[in-house]
Design a protein around this motif. Structure first.
Motif, short mmCIF file in Angstrom:
data_model
loop_
_atom_site.label_atom_id
_atom_site.label_comp_id
_atom_site.label_asym_id
_atom_site.label_seq_id
_atom_site.Cartn_x
_atom_site.Cartn_y
_atom_site.Cartn_z
N TYR A 128 0.69 3.22 -5.24
CA TYR A 128 1.06 1.86 -5.64
C TYR A 128 -0.08 0.85 -5.55
O TYR A 128 -0.02 -0.21 -6.16
N LEU A 129 -1.07 1.14 -4.73
CA LEU A 129 -2.15 0.16 -4.55
C LEU A 129 -3.47 0.66 -5.12
O LEU A 129 -4.54 0.28 -4.66
N ASN A 130 -3.38 1.54 -6.10
CA ASN A 130 -4.63 2.08 -6.66
C ASN A 130 -5.38 0.96 -7.40
O ASN A 130 -4.80 -0.06 -7.77
N ASP A 131 -6.67 1.18 -7.63
CA ASP A 131 -7.51 0.11 -8.21
C ASP A 131 -7.10 -0.25 -9.63
O ASP A 131 -7.22 -1.39 -10.05
N ARG A 132 -6.57 0.73 -10.37
CA ARG A 132 -6.31 0.46 -11.80
C ARG A 132 -5.01 -0.30 -12.03
O ARG A 132 -4.97 -1.24 -12.79
N PHE A 133 -3.93 0.14 -11.35
CA PHE A 133 -2.63 -0.50 -11.60
C PHE A 133 -1.93 -0.84 -10.28
O PHE A 133 -0.89 -0.27 -9.96
N PRO A 134 -2.49 -1.75 -9.50
CA PRO A 134 -1.80 -2.09 -8.24
C PRO A 134 -0.46 -2.75 -8.55
O PRO A 134 -0.35 -3.53 -9.50
N ASP A 135 0.54 -2.41 -7.75
CA ASP A 135 1.90 -2.90 -7.99
C ASP A 135 2.12 -4.16 -7.15
O ASP A 135 2.13 -4.09 -5.91
N PRO A 136 2.28 -5.33 -7.76
CA PRO A 136 2.37 -6.58 -6.99
C PRO A 136 3.61 -6.65 -6.10
O PRO A 136 3.60 -7.33 -5.07
N TYR A 137 4.68 -5.96 -6.49
CA TYR A 137 5.92 -5.98 -5.71
C TYR A 137 5.70 -5.23 -4.39
O TYR A 137 6.07 -5.70 -3.32
N TYR A 138 5.09 -4.09 -4.50
CA TYR A 138 4.81 -3.26 -3.32
C TYR A 138 3.75 -3.95 -2.46
O TYR A 138 3.87 -4.03 -1.25
N ARG A 139 2.73 -4.48 -3.12
CA ARG A 139 1.61 -5.06 -2.38
C ARG A 139 2.06 -6.23 -1.51
O ARG A 139 1.63 -6.38 -0.37
N SER A 140 2.95 -7.04 -2.05
CA SER A 140 3.41 -8.19 -1.30
C SER A 140 4.06 -7.77 0.03
O SER A 140 3.79 -8.34 1.09
N LEU A 141 4.90 -6.74 -0.03
CA LEU A 141 5.55 -6.27 1.20
C LEU A 141 4.55 -5.62 2.15
O LEU A 141 4.57 -5.83 3.36
N ARG A 142 3.63 -4.86 1.58
CA ARG A 142 2.65 -4.16 2.43
C ARG A 142 1.73 -5.14 3.16
O ARG A 142 1.40 -4.94 4.32
N GLU A 143 1.33 -6.18 2.45
CA GLU A 143 0.39 -7.13 3.07
C GLU A 143 1.01 -7.90 4.22
O GLU A 143 0.31 -8.37 5.11
N ASN A 144 2.33 -8.03 4.19
CA ASN A 144 3.00 -8.82 5.23
C ASN A 144 3.62 -7.96 6.33
O ASN A 144 4.44 -8.44 7.10
N MET A 145 3.25 -6.71 6.37
CA MET A 145 3.98 -5.76 7.22
C MET A 145 3.31 -5.56 8.59
O MET A 145 2.09 -5.62 8.70
N PHE A 146 4.11 -5.29 9.60
CA PHE A 146 3.60 -4.91 10.92
C PHE A 146 4.16 -3.52 11.24
O PHE A 146 5.35 -3.28 11.05
N LEU A 147 3.31 -2.65 11.73
CA LEU A 147 3.76 -1.27 11.97
C LEU A 147 3.53 -0.87 13.43
O LEU A 147 2.41 -0.97 13.94
N VAL A 148 4.60 -0.40 14.04
CA VAL A 148 4.49 0.15 15.40
C VAL A 148 4.66 1.66 15.31
O VAL A 148 5.75 2.15 14.98
N GLY A 149 3.60 2.38 15.56
CA GLY A 149 3.67 3.86 15.54
C GLY A 149 4.14 4.38 16.89
O GLY A 149 3.93 3.73 17.92
N VAL A 150 4.79 5.52 16.86
CA VAL A 150 5.24 6.16 18.12
C VAL A 150 4.94 7.66 18.03
O VAL A 150 5.16 8.28 16.98
N ASP A 151 4.46 8.22 19.12
CA ASP A 151 4.20 9.67 19.16
C ASP A 151 5.48 10.46 19.35
O ASP A 151 6.32 10.10 20.18
N CYS A 152 5.61 11.56 18.61
CA CYS A 152 6.71 12.50 18.84
C CYS A 152 6.44 13.26 20.14
O CYS A 152 5.29 13.49 20.51
#
Ligand code: SF4
Ligand code: SF4
Length: 359
Positions: A128-152
């Motif tokens: 979705y965020l490739n250089d040629r056709f970035p998707d603005p709908y996806y990008r907006s959510l991704r740019e504002n996102m916070f991620l908490v990873g957890v180990d299995c």
């Protein structure tokens, strides 16, 4: 930056995220674990564990520890590109057209994303965020996102992420990462946002011993995997067998139900429809999940290039394990095992790939 917290510290992190973000975290719903929005810290399924196998899912209550469960059955893509999403509304009034693009600026935080799903997010980002056709709908959510990873802490009978490019220290996109120790948690802050969040809570720095213990925990996970897929020359071996009659054997069992594509964190096929009002003064463009298992998915000008279930199953597996490498230089499968659990016909992608590789 490494910190050490107890369960109260976990709750503070969760609470602090809630002040700024719509927090999405695993919770128990209808007897399975699902990511849900706007739940709270107390609804985290601490102490539960899943037994999963081909067409099999069971939740059990274990004791003592917290992050004993595995990844939920739904995935991040459900929130980043929901099954039906409005893209555009066009209105006509007095001969004039107006356009409204429904770009979502909501700030999402995912609390508890496992390493396979972080890798899947990286895979979706490449799409979705490739250089040629970035998707603005996806990008907006991704740019504002916070991620908490957890180990299995353990692998289930369907997990094979360790073979699919998901490494013990991989933490793609995570702002902080949590590893459970004995009753305490090592928090690794990985981004500026992550450091800011943790520093705000004034929590203790971790000792060298804690960091070492977390490393040993991660290494211990490797011995719990029961599945293995040899990926050396996998693409070449699958291409060699692309016309093998064994595909027909799988095609006879597959119901073409699309379950596998819906639960898969990397499947992204979609369909776009224009929905018009009867007065023709309103038109809405909606993007919906599609699946290469749908009968009409590959119909072009009334000609279906994949009109058999065998051809559709082959397309799916070959895309995951071979074509994706040609497109993106990586696998389209992260070995999360969801498609194995939720396939009603007990078709197991790891077993079938291993078999096709050796024929
Ligand atoms: S193909 Fe199956 S195992 Fe691989 S990422 Fe998708 S759901 Fe997980
Ligand atoms: S492989 Fe299984 S889950 Fe996927 S379409 Fe076929 S029957 Fe359904």
């Amino acid at each position: 930056m490494f910190y050490i917290i107890d369960v109260k510290g976990l709750e503070s992190i969760y609470g602090s995220l809630k002040e700024t973000f719509h927090v999405i975290s695993p919770t128990l719903k209808d007897g399975i674990l699902l990511y849900s929005e706007d739940v709270d810290f107390n609804s985290l399924p601490f102490g539960y564990t899943q037994m999963e196998g081909p067409s099999f899912y069971q939740l059990l209550q274990s004791s003592g520890r917290y992050f004993t469960y595995l990844r939920p059955s739904n995935t991040l893509k459900y929130f980043l590109r929901s099954p039906n999403m409005k893209l555009l509304t066009v209105k006509r009034s007095n001969g004039e057209l107006s356009f409204e693009y429904h770009i979502n600026h909501r700030k999402l935080a995912f609390f508890d994303v496992r390493r396979c799903d972080l890798k899947a997010l990286q895979t979706l980002d490449n799409v979705y965020l490739n250089d040629r056709f970035p998707d603005p709908y996806y990008r907006s959510l991704r740019e504002n996102m916070f991620l908490v990873g957890v180990d299995c802490q353990t692998a289930s009978d369907v997990c094979f992420c360790h073979c699919m490019g998901v490494y013990l220290e991989d933490s793609y996109g995570a702002d902080i990462f949590i590893t459970e120790l004995d009753g305490r948690f090592l928090v690794t802050a990985l981004s500026k946002k992550g450091v800011e969040l943790v520093e705000k809570l004034h929590i203790k720095k971790a000792s060298v011993e804690d960091i070492q213990k977390a490393k040993e925990k991660r290494e211990g996970l490797l011995s719990t995997f029961k599945k293995y897929l040899d990926t050396k020359d996998l693409k070449e071996n699958l291409y060699r067998n692309i016309e093998h009659p064994y595909w027909e054997e799988i095609g006879k069992r597959c119901l073409s139900c699309t379950n596998c594509t819906q639960v898969c964190p990397t499947c992204f096929c979609f369909d776009i429809k224009e929905v018009n009002s009867i007065e023709l003064d309103l038109s809405e463009r909606v993007v919906s999940w599609d699946s290469c298992f749908n009968q009409t998915f590959a119909t072009v000008h009334k000609f279906n290039i994949r009109d058999t279930i065998t051809s559709r199953y082959r397309q799916w597996l070959m895309h995951k394990m071979a074509y994706w490498q040609d497109q993106f230089g990586e696998f389209g499968c992260v070995g999360c095992g969801r498609c194995i659990t939720w396939c009603p016909a007990k078709i197991d992608i790891q077993v079938e790939t291993a078999k096709l590789r050796e024929l």
